[in-house]
Design a protein around this motif. Structure first.
Motif, mmCIF file in Angstrom:
data_model
loop_
_atom_site.group_PDB
_atom_site.id
_atom_site.type_symbol
_atom_site.label_atom_id
_atom_site.label_comp_id
_atom_site.label_asym_id
_atom_site.label_seq_id
_atom_site.Cartn_x
_atom_site.Cartn_y
_atom_site.Cartn_z
ATOM 1 N N UNK A 106 0.835 -1.201 0.000
ATOM 2 C CA UNK A 106 0.000 0.000 0.000
ATOM 3 C C UNK A 106 0.873 1.255 0.000
ATOM 4 N N UNK A 107 0.227 2.397 -0.086
ATOM 5 C CA UNK A 107 0.953 3.657 -0.129
ATOM 6 C C UNK A 107 1.564 4.032 1.203
ATOM 7 N N UNK A 108 2.368 5.074 1.179
ATOM 8 C CA UNK A 108 3.066 5.525 2.386
ATOM 9 C C UNK A 108 2.078 5.976 3.464
ATOM 10 N N UNK A 109 1.063 6.733 3.063
ATOM 11 C CA UNK A 109 0.074 7.217 4.041
ATOM 12 C C UNK A 109 -0.660 6.054 4.701
ATOM 13 N N UNK A 110 -1.053 5.048 3.896
ATOM 14 C CA UNK A 110 -1.762 3.882 4.447
ATOM 15 C C UNK A 110 -0.876 3.128 5.420
ATOM 16 N N UNK A 111 0.394 2.954 5.093
ATOM 17 C CA UNK A 111 1.309 2.245 5.988
ATOM 18 C C UNK A 111 1.489 2.977 7.310
ATOM 19 N N UNK A 119 0.262 1.579 10.966
ATOM 20 C CA UNK A 119 1.205 1.363 12.054
ATOM 21 C C UNK A 119 0.878 2.227 13.272
ATOM 22 N N UNK A 120 0.242 3.385 13.056
ATOM 23 C CA UNK A 120 -0.146 4.240 14.185
ATOM 24 C C UNK A 120 -1.436 3.759 14.838
#
Length: 283
Positions: free
Chosen positions: A9-14, A18-19
């Motif tokens: 997935x994209x950076x924002x989704x990752x 994780x948060x």
């Protein structure tokens, strides 16, 4: 069409994943942590309002010992075992037989009987309270272990039959036909051919049904009233006095009551996961 792995997935989704994951885990565990901490507090600590801080006086041994010496917790646990084990065995055995019949026998009412089992899962169990209670009184079963055993066997049969039928339907008909050609009786086919193939499903179903019945609170209040029969879920509420609630004892009792399902799950974890994923892949 299929869900994309989080790694792709994209950076924002990752970053969001994780948060959000640790926050969700902490929020889910927070009530459990509060109960476990309360179970080792002193009464003075609770009266002072120290609900979330570290206990000023840890009374682990005292509280857990007092639960068994000053309350009928041992009797409640024994009652839960007396009710749960036969109910699980009866529900799983009957549903496996019914699932085999619905999966491998073609008769006119097959689909209608299967539909009844499915429809039974959508009936709100609260509307059964008065009829079931009246039946247990009529047959002299009220306030006995048998009242809860018979009810749970009957009530869990719908879900269990649906569960087992869907697993047994995946067994190749050629195996059963080959056994019939050899002159094997239907009961032996069920015992020696079907059961070994659905053993992971039986383990998964047993764990689920054990948890359902062990944690039942509603019917434990409706069908029993004496300490000699009351299971542990209803027994915990009975630990609260009329004028004073010993929350440290109630919390300790709740922790003790949660141990058997947790132990069963970790003991049967391998079979449980195998049962849930049986038939998920081919080849």
């Amino acid at each position: 069409m299929f869900p994309q792995p989080i790694e792709k997935s994209g950076r924002f989704t990752n970053i969001s994943y994780r948060a959000a994951l640790p926050i969700s885990i902490v929020m889910w565990l927070l009530p459990l942590i509060a109960v476990m901490m309360t179970s080792i507090r002193s009464m003075e600590d609770i009266n002072k309002g120290n609900y979330w801080g570290w206990p000023s006086d840890i009374q682990f041994v005292e509280n857990y010992t007092q639960v068994f010496t000053a309350t009928p917790m041992s009797q409640y646990l024994l009652n839960s075992l007396i009710i749960t084990l036969p109910a699980v065995a009866g529900a799983v055995a009957l549903s496996t037989l019914a699932g085999f019949a619905l999966a491998k026998y073609n008769f006119k009412a097959n689909i209608w009987i299967f539909a009844m089992f499915i429809a039974g899962n959508f009936v709100p169990f609260q509307i059964l309270m008065i009829p079931v209670r009246d039946l247990t009184i009529t047959f002299g079963l009220y306030d006995t272990h048998w009242a809860l055993i018979f009810f749970h066997v009957a009530f869990q049969a719908g879900f269990c039959t649906l569960f087992m039928r869907n697993f047994i339907v995946g067994i190749p008909d050629a195996l059963i036909e080959a056994a019939r050609v050899e002159g094997v009786s239907e009961m032996k086919i069920f015992w020696h051919v079907v059961l070994p193939l659905v053993r992971p499903a039986l383990a998964a179903l047993s764990v689920l049904v054990f948890t359902f019945i062990w944690n039942d609170y509603f019917w434990a209040l409706v069908l029993v009233q004496s300490d000699e029969v009351r299971p542990v879920t209803a027994g915990l509420s009975a630990l609260k006095g009329q004028w004073l609630a010993s929350w440290q004892f109630i919390s300790a009792g709740a922790v003790v009551a949660a141990i058997p399902p947790v132990v069963l799950f970790f003991t049967m974890q391998r079979h449980f996961i195998a049962g849930l994923t049986l038939g998920a892949t081919k080849g």
